[in-house]
Design an enzyme around this catalytic site. Sequence first.
Site, PDB file in Angstrom:
ATOM      1  CD  GLN A 159      89.687  -0.640  71.909  1.00 19.70           C
ATOM      2  OE1 GLN A 159      89.668  -1.327  70.979  1.00 19.70           O
ATOM      3  NE2 GLN A 159      88.942   0.302  72.135  1.00 19.70           N
ATOM      4  CB  SER A 193      86.363  -2.931  72.739  1.00 17.54           C
ATOM      5  OG  SER A 193      86.635  -2.346  71.447  1.00 17.54           O
ATOM      6  CG  ASP A 208      85.670   1.300  70.318  1.00 14.03           C
ATOM      7  OD1 ASP A 208      86.643   1.008  70.694  1.00 14.03           O
ATOM      8  OD2 ASP A 208      84.452   0.917  70.493  1.00 14.03           O
TER       9      ASP A 208
END
Length: 314
Positions: free
Chosen positions: A306, A256, A232
């Site tokens: 993502q 996110s 991430d």
Amino acid sequence: MTEMARAAAEDPAGTTAGAVPLDPDGVPYGQPVLDRVVALLDLERIEENLFRGVSPAESPVRVFGGQVAGQALVAASRTVPADRGVHSLHAYFIRGGDPRVPIVYEVDRIRDGRSFTTRRVVAIQHGKAIFSLSASFQVREDGIEHADEMPAGVPEPESLPTLAERVAPYRGRIGIHGQAPRPFDIRYVTDPPWVSRETGPRTADNRVWMRAHGQLPDDQVLHVCLLAYVSDLTLLDSVLARHGVYWSLDEVAGASLDHAMWFHRPFRADDWLLYDCASPSASGARGLATGRFFDRSGNLVCTVVQEGLLRVAE
């Protein structure tokens, strides 16, 4: 709370464990910092399917998304037989996490089949869900194999500048992105987005070599959870790089939204891994990013996708 987790919460940089090495810009790095991240993943079991995790005392306003993803995967893994490794996860970031209070992880044992095990995890703070994760585990099986090749012409990680060297000309301008403790050694292959926004060209790729900044035990679950943690870190940068903007240098607000990972082959998080990221689309104040992890031998070990919320001022 376990002793390791308590120590991580009280001392995120590992300073009480002895002298901590500092990069030339004064930021802690190396084994003591890595040990703090490993300790954060050492959840406390408070009931059969309930676990509790903490955040470092020195945290940003919200809990780092990679932390809650890694902790949720640890919680799921602790309810699965040891002969079954995780092969995929799908997660949603529902609310921003509060780093000042513990996070409770509730595991739902969806299914235990002959070959596959499915778990669902909900992370809870202040009585509300902040994150949900579904993960699938599989007994090791042999079968047909193929994989994309690693991009050609990528320089060796040792030949590239360290993160401290990349950050130095921008120290104080890119905020926590350049000043947070460094449990991972990160070497940019392409120019970092805070550089390319000024120098160009705006590349469609964002590539970095990364590895845990120290040694890890031979526990594949830990290596997988650490990869979930670090995946991430630079992924949404591939979206921003295409538009010549960066978090602290421009008026960018983001978070996110969801995160998916597929684990293809065994790897070690303390060996060099190439994270090859790109953004195929951005629209509706959302940006989509894809990432591929290759080990140093060129094996594709993990695929990541993502979507993030990205609001950029005109």
